[in-house]
Design an enzyme around this catalytic site. Structure first.
Site, PDB file in Angstrom:
ATOM      1  CD  GLU A 267      -9.839 -17.475   4.551  1.00 26.78           C
ATOM      2  OE1 GLU A 267      -9.530 -17.898   3.412  1.00 26.78           O
ATOM      3  OE2 GLU A 267      -9.209 -17.753   5.579  1.00 26.78           O
TER       4      GLU A 267
HETATM    5  P1  P53 Z   1      -4.434 -18.304  -1.666  1.00 26.78           P
HETATM    6  C1  P53 Z   1      -6.807 -23.735  -0.651  1.00 26.78           C
HETATM    7  C2  P53 Z   1      -8.167 -23.778  -0.937  1.00 26.78           C
HETATM    8  C3  P53 Z   1      -9.028 -22.862  -0.354  1.00 26.78           C
HETATM    9  C4  P53 Z   1      -8.523 -21.916   0.525  1.00 26.78           C
HETATM   10  O1  P53 Z   1      -5.719 -18.737  -0.835  1.00 26.78           O
HETATM   11  C5  P53 Z   1      -7.176 -21.884   0.825  1.00 26.78           C
HETATM   12  C6  P53 Z   1      -6.314 -22.795   0.242  1.00 26.78           C
HETATM   13  C7  P53 Z   1      -4.850 -22.754   0.537  1.00 26.78           C
HETATM   14  O2  P53 Z   1      -4.183 -22.062  -0.471  1.00 26.78           O
HETATM   15  O3  P53 Z   1      -6.630 -21.036   1.721  1.00 26.78           O
HETATM   16  C8  P53 Z   1      -7.376 -20.005   2.328  1.00 26.78           C
HETATM   17  O4  P53 Z   1      -3.709 -17.316  -0.829  1.00 26.78           O
HETATM   18  C9  P53 Z   1      -6.600 -19.580   3.550  1.00 26.78           C
HETATM   19  C10 P53 Z   1      -5.896 -18.269   3.386  1.00 26.78           C
HETATM   20  C11 P53 Z   1      -5.528 -18.086   1.935  1.00 26.78           C
HETATM   21  C12 P53 Z   1      -6.813 -17.970   1.135  1.00 26.78           C
HETATM   22  O5  P53 Z   1      -7.628 -19.097   1.326  1.00 26.78           O
HETATM   23  O6  P53 Z   1      -3.681 -19.559  -1.884  1.00 26.78           O
HETATM   24  O7  P53 Z   1      -7.346 -19.587   4.738  1.00 26.78           O
HETATM   25  O8  P53 Z   1      -4.793 -18.235   4.254  1.00 26.78           O
HETATM   26  O9  P53 Z   1      -4.704 -16.994   1.685  1.00 26.78           O
HETATM   27  C13 P53 Z   1      -6.599 -17.780  -0.344  1.00 26.78           C
HETATM   28  O10 P53 Z   1      -4.947 -17.673  -2.922  1.00 26.78           O
END
Ligand code: P53
Length: 476
Positions: A374
């Site tokens: 990611e």
């Molecule tokens: P969203 C926190 C910090 C880093 C990654 O996040 C995180 C989170 C939780 O919010 O989540 C990951 O959608 C996760 C995904 C998520 C993505 O990062 O809050 O593995 O499910 O959607 C982005 O912007």
């Protein structure tokens, strides 16, 4: 010649609950994601007692990938992906989590999805548990505060490994298992572990117990997976936000070391199969008498991961907080703003070089292949009068990060399996439940209130990423 290896995995990443929708279809049960409402930056999502009338639950429909997957996978092929990271919604396979037999309709859905991917030469990369455990396991068992979860998860893992052993090679057990290091807020304990705290409970102790059970479950799954197919590559999945010392004051440096230990000890256990000494001493000092059996410790040694999957979005910084020699870290309070980097509209600090730093940190400590599963830029996209979306800011962010990833390979010799940018098709934000926090190269017409045609269209970043893949990362 490109810097990245020839069979480099270029992909995109999503999670079942954030895009599938069809929350009550095909025999699917209610997951923890199905009882979370919409929030916003600074407004936490609420966790309701079950699914209530009149609430807005964005994951119920999400972008309805459940019904659009064929046309979507075609678009993914057009983008040029050679892998696709998604998760298997546990509740499609075991709707309540504690059934004796899996739900065939759910298993069939993923057969269909994986076949569709493989038809285009897209390799599925699968997370077993990505913020979507069965809600029934929360109400009946208290989630991962209960040892019984280990058996439920191991069974779920076995069923998936067995069923998809010829279609999936790369697996991950628990998504961002270390988010719960921030146990002061309700979000991570609930999404990671299905834990709802009662007033007056020792949140921290409960978090460590839950994490221990998850690490044992993960190790059991790794062992089971390797027995089913020795070719499986089974990784952990860590949310990597490196925590820099705010200054070169030695106390800031030591605070950073301690904070990194508290956020990343999970990786130590996944990779080495045992608890690091600082964590044993910390748990003892805190007087946490955790339920950790001899068998657990043996299980951990037999289930070390094959690679480290991690997300990277941002870095953190920390100052010494005059805590004395323990340098105890509280993630919800101790972080400070880094004056050297900018932040996104959601306050996420943008730090491409931090990715290279993080890769070095992992490599020095573990010497295992890395997989960036990611990375991405959540932003509000505007549609121009002619219908185009010129998301140059997203391209800029990703380009800068890919450059650093390449430097880590070129200069630091880091073994890297692949790169799967997050939310490459717009989906529901995990943290806020919003649609308008978009990460995609593919736009999906839907807003925070749930209105929209769900029509898919290409943003400027689509063409950009297509040429990145085509040139194996040379043309940025
Ligand atoms: P969203 C926190 C910090 C880093 C990654 O996040 C995180 C989170 C939780 O919010 O989540 C990951 O959608 C996760 C995904 C998520 C993505 O990062 O809050 O593995 O499910 O959607 C982005 O912007």
């Amino acid at each position: 010649m490109s810097i990245l290896r020839e069979n480099f995995l270029w992909g995109g990443a999503v999670a079942a609950h954030q895009l599938e929708g069809g929350w009550d279809q095909g025999g699917k049960g209610v997951s923890v994601a199905d009882v979370m409402t919409v929030g916003a930056h600074g407004v936490p999502r609420r966790i309701t007692d079950g699914v209530l009338q009149g609430e807005n639950y964005p994951n119920h429909e999400a972008i309805d990938f459940y019904h659009h997957y064929k046309e979507d996978v075609k678009l993914f092929a057009d983008l040029g992906l050679n892998c696709f990271r998604t998760s298997i919604a546990w509740t499609r396979i075991f709707p309540n989590g504690d059934e004796a037999e899996p739900n065939e309709e759910g298993l069939q859905f993923y057969d269909n999805l994986f076949d569709e991917c493989l038809k285009y030469g897209i390799e599925p990369v699968i997370t077993l548990s990505h913020f979507e455990m069965p809600y029934h396991l929360v109400t009946e068992y208290g989630g991962w505060r209960n040892r019984k979860m280990i058996d439920f998860f191991a069974k779920f893992a076995r069923v998936c490994f067995d069923r998809y052993k010829d279609k999936v090679r790369y697996w991950m057990t628990f998504n961002e298992i270390n988010n719960q290091a921030n146990y002061a807020e309700d979000f991570a304990p609930f999404t990671n572990s299905g834990i709802k705290y009662q007033e007056g409970e020792d949140r921290e102790k409960i978090m460590y117990q839950a994490a221990h059970y998850e690490l044992v479950a993960s190790a059991q799954a790794v062992k089971i997976g390797h027995e089913i197919n020795p070719d499986f590559q089974i990784g952990c999945m860590i949310a990597m936000c490196p925590i820099y010392p705010y200054s070169c004051d030695p106390k800031d440096m030591m605070m950073s070391v301690s904070a990194m230990q508290k956020r990343y000890w999970f990786t130590d256990v996944h990779v080495r199969g045992h608890y690091p000494s600082f964590m044993e001493n910390y748990l003892a000092r805190k007087g946490f008498d955790l339920d950790i059996t001899e068998q657990d410790l043996t299980d951990l040694t037999h289930g070390c991961v094959d690679y480290i999957g991690f997300s990277y979005y941002m870095s953190f910084a920390i100052k010494d907080h005059e805590k004395g020699p323990a340098f105890d870290y509280d993630e919800s309070k101790d972080l400070v703003k880094n004056p050297y980097v900018e932040a996104s509209d959601w306050g996420w600090q943008i730090d491409p070089l931090g990715l290279r730093y993080a890769m070095n940190w992992f490599n020095e400590r573990y010497e295992l292949p890395l997989f960036i599963v990611e990375n991405g830029f959540g932003a509000i996209d505007e549609i121009e009068a002619d219908g185009t979306i010129n998301d140059q800011y997203r391209i800029d962010y990703l380009k800068a990060h890919i450059e650093m990833m390449k430097e880590a390979v070129e200069f630091d010799g880091i073994p890297l399996i692949g790169y799967t940018p997050w939310g490459f098709i717009d989906l529901v934000s995990a943290g806020t439940g919003e649609m308008k926090k978009r990460y995609g190269f593919i736009y999906v017409d839907k807003d925070n209130e749930g209105q929209g045609t769900l029509k898919r269209s290409k943003k400027k970043s689509f063409d950009w990423y297509q040429q990145v893949i085509k040139s194996n990362g040379e043309k940025l």
